[in-house]
Design a protein around this motif. Structure first.
Motif, PDB file in Angstrom:
ATOM      1  N   ARG A 197      80.498  -9.478  42.467  1.00  0.00           N
ATOM      2  CA  ARG A 197      80.153  -9.150  41.086  1.00  0.00           C
ATOM      3  C   ARG A 197      81.451  -8.948  40.299  1.00  0.00           C
ATOM      4  N   GLN A 198      82.378  -8.227  40.925  1.00  0.00           N
ATOM      5  CA  GLN A 198      83.688  -7.997  40.298  1.00  0.00           C
ATOM      6  C   GLN A 198      84.798  -8.344  41.299  1.00  0.00           C
TER       7      GLN A 198
ATOM      8  N   GLN B  48      88.994 -12.371  31.794  1.00  0.00           N
ATOM      9  CA  GLN B  48      87.652 -12.453  32.370  1.00  0.00           C
ATOM     10  C   GLN B  48      87.092 -11.050  32.551  1.00  0.00           C
TER      11      GLN B  48
ATOM     12  N   ASN C  73      84.893  -9.748  34.418  1.00  0.00           N
ATOM     13  CA  ASN C  73      84.638  -9.215  35.773  1.00  0.00           C
ATOM     14  C   ASN C  73      85.833  -9.398  36.718  1.00  0.00           C
TER      15      ASN C  73
ATOM     16  N   THR D 259      84.978 -17.821  38.221  1.00  0.00           N
ATOM     17  CA  THR D 259      84.067 -16.825  37.656  1.00  0.00           C
ATOM     18  C   THR D 259      83.399 -17.383  36.414  1.00  0.00           C
ATOM     19  N   ASP D 260      82.159 -16.926  36.186  1.00  0.00           N
ATOM     20  CA  ASP D 260      81.507 -17.251  34.912  1.00  0.00           C
ATOM     21  C   ASP D 260      81.495 -16.010  34.019  1.00  0.00           C
ATOM     22  N   GLY D 261      82.254 -15.012  34.403  1.00  0.00           N
ATOM     23  CA  GLY D 261      82.333 -13.775  33.633  1.00  0.00           C
ATOM     24  C   GLY D 261      81.350 -12.727  34.128  1.00  0.00           C
ATOM     25  N   THR D 262      80.370 -13.136  34.928  1.00  0.00           N
ATOM     26  CA  THR D 262      79.369 -12.189  35.436  1.00  0.00           C
ATOM     27  C   THR D 262      79.434 -12.092  36.962  1.00  0.00           C
ATOM     28  N   THR D 263      79.527 -13.265  37.601  1.00  0.00           N
ATOM     29  CA  THR D 263      79.722 -13.251  39.054  1.00  0.00           C
ATOM     30  C   THR D 263      80.923 -14.143  39.377  1.00  0.00           C
TER      31      THR D 263
END
Ligand code: FAD
Length: 524
Positions: free
Chosen positions: A290-291, A493, A495, A269-273
């Protein structure tokens, strides 16, 4: 659910849920009902995790709640919100604890519906009114705490101070949240057996003792006495699998995609996707999200994210034995009908001293020669888990949950520990019976006794529970810092959320972490 893994309909989802345990399914149902696209990936060929029913004995038409068996922590709100067709039933008897006093077999029967009968049994056992009065006062105190704390479990996480104000009872707060439970029990009760019966709720699946300064025992106890706002434990009608089946129906009807036979092997994850890698049969696949909501244990999440494992890792401490009987055994205590004794929680070798002795032996690396355990007979309250033919012939299911048997014993001593642990729970049970349990066991189609044993190592292998910990990790007090963790499901994280038993306010068959993760994902 079909075992064959199918290809998901989309390449990316609003939410991918790791694990189709009951909490993952609760989260899936809430999110799908809110219009989110949801994919659930479950490594086994069926959903439910530790909340399943199974025909455990070949050729025998009985569906046992194979792992978890009683329901207390499931809020009615979740049943209503999701329109689940699932009911529970009250047990006629709360508990029975056989013992020997003055060389005579006797026992403590707690019949919540009949205080006069219970008072008489307490008087007969302890010789005065004192213990029963103490018992009533103690459980009136836990009921008041239950009423106040339970509704908070499906709300944003309170701070410790907010929860303390909500409890609004300094004595109860100190007893349950601040001082080792052993201190309270020793101040409140005089009888060794009565103390032990109360303490057992602090030791379910948890390797600890009455005076553990980490208060692990208090946390376990709290979750055992607040369920439903009363602390009562109920029988799931149709077995625990009926609950999971109702959740599968609710999640699927709302549009969630459920895929079994799909083991998640990595998360990025990059924290957003996020990207979820999973294995379906021999094929490795990837899906976007997304999550990600993780219904597997936090230790599993660490592994999927490539993070180092926390040390020491989680450890379970129980032996589960599932049995089918041709008939209930007779008791040495002839004052109690076996149909009463086995209808509630039947405590064996669970005096305060015996619980402590077993703890000390196991801590020293030995399987206790008499391991404390509790037994309960589902079919006395709900015969629907048996075929009509078995029910008519008087067959009964029996489930035994042994305490103070930590996973380390089984990793150190393997098969020998399994045999020793089984003997350690069955011998004290036989000592309370007027006939050997073995004479009452049914046999399967190959003539083998209907008795199935699950050690912590089995739970790790079968269910993916790290260390065989039935709550995924040590239970947490139901408070925290809402600024960092509004619903108790946050990870490092943004997401990735926990939606399983390892969340704050997780553990047990409750659906609460599933609900709370869905609320967090929806930004509520
Ligand atoms: C023997 C036993 C007796 C118990 N008795 C009771 C009881 O009577 N009452 C009670 O309230 N609680 C009881 N519990 C505890 C309770 O059952 C659990 O705490 C609860 O079921 C946990 O639910 P969950 O959905 O959070 O997780 P789980 O049920 O553990 O489900 C997690 C799911 O994730 C899957 N999974 C794991 N890793 C992956 C992966 N990499 N990819 C895909 N899927 C994965 C697993 O296969 C599993 O299906 C008991 C537990 C056990 C084991």
């Amino acid at each position: 659910m079909q075992p064959a893994p199918e290809v998901p309909a989309r390449s990316s989802y609003d939410a991918v849920i790791v694990g189709g345990g009951h909490n993952g399914l609760v989260a899936a149902a809430y999110l799908a009902r809110a219009g989110r696209s949801v994919l659930v990936l479950e490594r086994l060929d069926h959903t439910g995790g530790a909340a399943v029913s199974a025909p455990a004995f070949p050729g025998v038409p009985a569906r046992l709640s194979r792992y978890s068996y009683l329901v207390s922590l499931l809020p009615q709100k979740i049943v209503d919100d999701l329109g689940l067709r699932f009911t529970v039933r009250r047990r006629r008897i709360s508990s029975y604890t056989p013992t020997v006093r003055g060389g005579r077999p006797t026992g403590l029967l707690v019949d919540a519906a009949d205080p006069a009968r219970t008072a008489a049994r307490f008087r007969e056992l302890t010789g005065s009114e004192r213990e029963f009065t103490a018992w009533q006062e103690f459980y009136a105190m836990t009921s008041r705490v239950a009423e106040r704390v339970f509704p908070s479990l499906t709300e944003p996480l309170p701070t410790r101070e907010e929860l303390r104000r909500r409890v609004d009872d300094p004595v109860a707060w100190a007893a349950l949240f601040e001082q080792p439970l052993g201190e309270t029990l020793e101040q409140t009760f005089a009888d060794d057996l009565v103390r032990g019966v109360v303490l057992t709720d602090a030791l379910i699946g948890t390797f600890t003792n009455a005076h553990d300064p980490s208060l692990r025992q208090n946390r376990c106890f709290l979750y055992h006495v607040i369920g439903g706002g009363t602390g009562e434990w109920h029988v799931p009608v149709g077995g625990m699998g009926a609950f999971t089946d109702a959740l599968v129906d609710a999640a699927a009807a709302a549009g969630a995609e459920l895929r079994t036979g799909c083991e998640v092997t990595a998360l990025a994850t990059d924290g957003t996707t996020a990207e979820v890698t999973y294995r379906a049969g021999d094929t490795e696949r990837r899906v976007g999200a997304r999550q990600v909501l993780c219904g597997a244990a936090p230790a599993t999440l660490d592994r999927l994210l490539g993070r180092p494992a926390e040390q020491p890792g989680p450890e379970g401490a129980q032996l589960k034995v599932n049995m089918l009987l041709r008939r209930l055994p007779r008791l040495r205590d002839t004052a109690v009908d076996p149909r009463d004794a086995f209808a509630g929680t039947f405590h064996i070798a669970e005096s305060y001293t015996e619980l402590e002795t077993a703890y000390r032996l196991a801590e020293a690396g030995r399987v206790p020669s008499a391991a404390p355990s509790e037994i309960y007979c589902h079919s006395l309250t709900d015969p629907s888990v048996l075929s009509p033919e078995l029910a008519a012939q008087g067959y009964q299911t029996l489930t035994l949950f042994g305490l103070q048997l930590p996973a380390r014993l089984f990793t150190q001593h393997g098969e020998a520990a399994r045999e020793a642990a089984l003997k350690a729970v069955l011998e004290p049970l036989d000592a309370c019976l007027a006939e050997p349990l073995a004479d009452c066991l049914a046999v399967d189609e190959r003539g083998r006794p209907c008795l199935e044993v699950k050690t912590p190592a089995d739970l790790e292998r079968d269910l993916g529970l790290p260390g065989g910990n039935i709550f995924h990790r040590d239970l947490a007090f139901p408070y925290g810092d809402p600024a960092e963790n509004r619903w108790g499901v946050a990870t490092e994280q943004p997401n990735i959320l926990l939606c399983g038993a390892g969340a704050v306010r997780g553990g047990g068959v409750s659906g609460i972490p599933g609900h709370n993760a869905a609320m967090a994902a929806l930004g509520r």
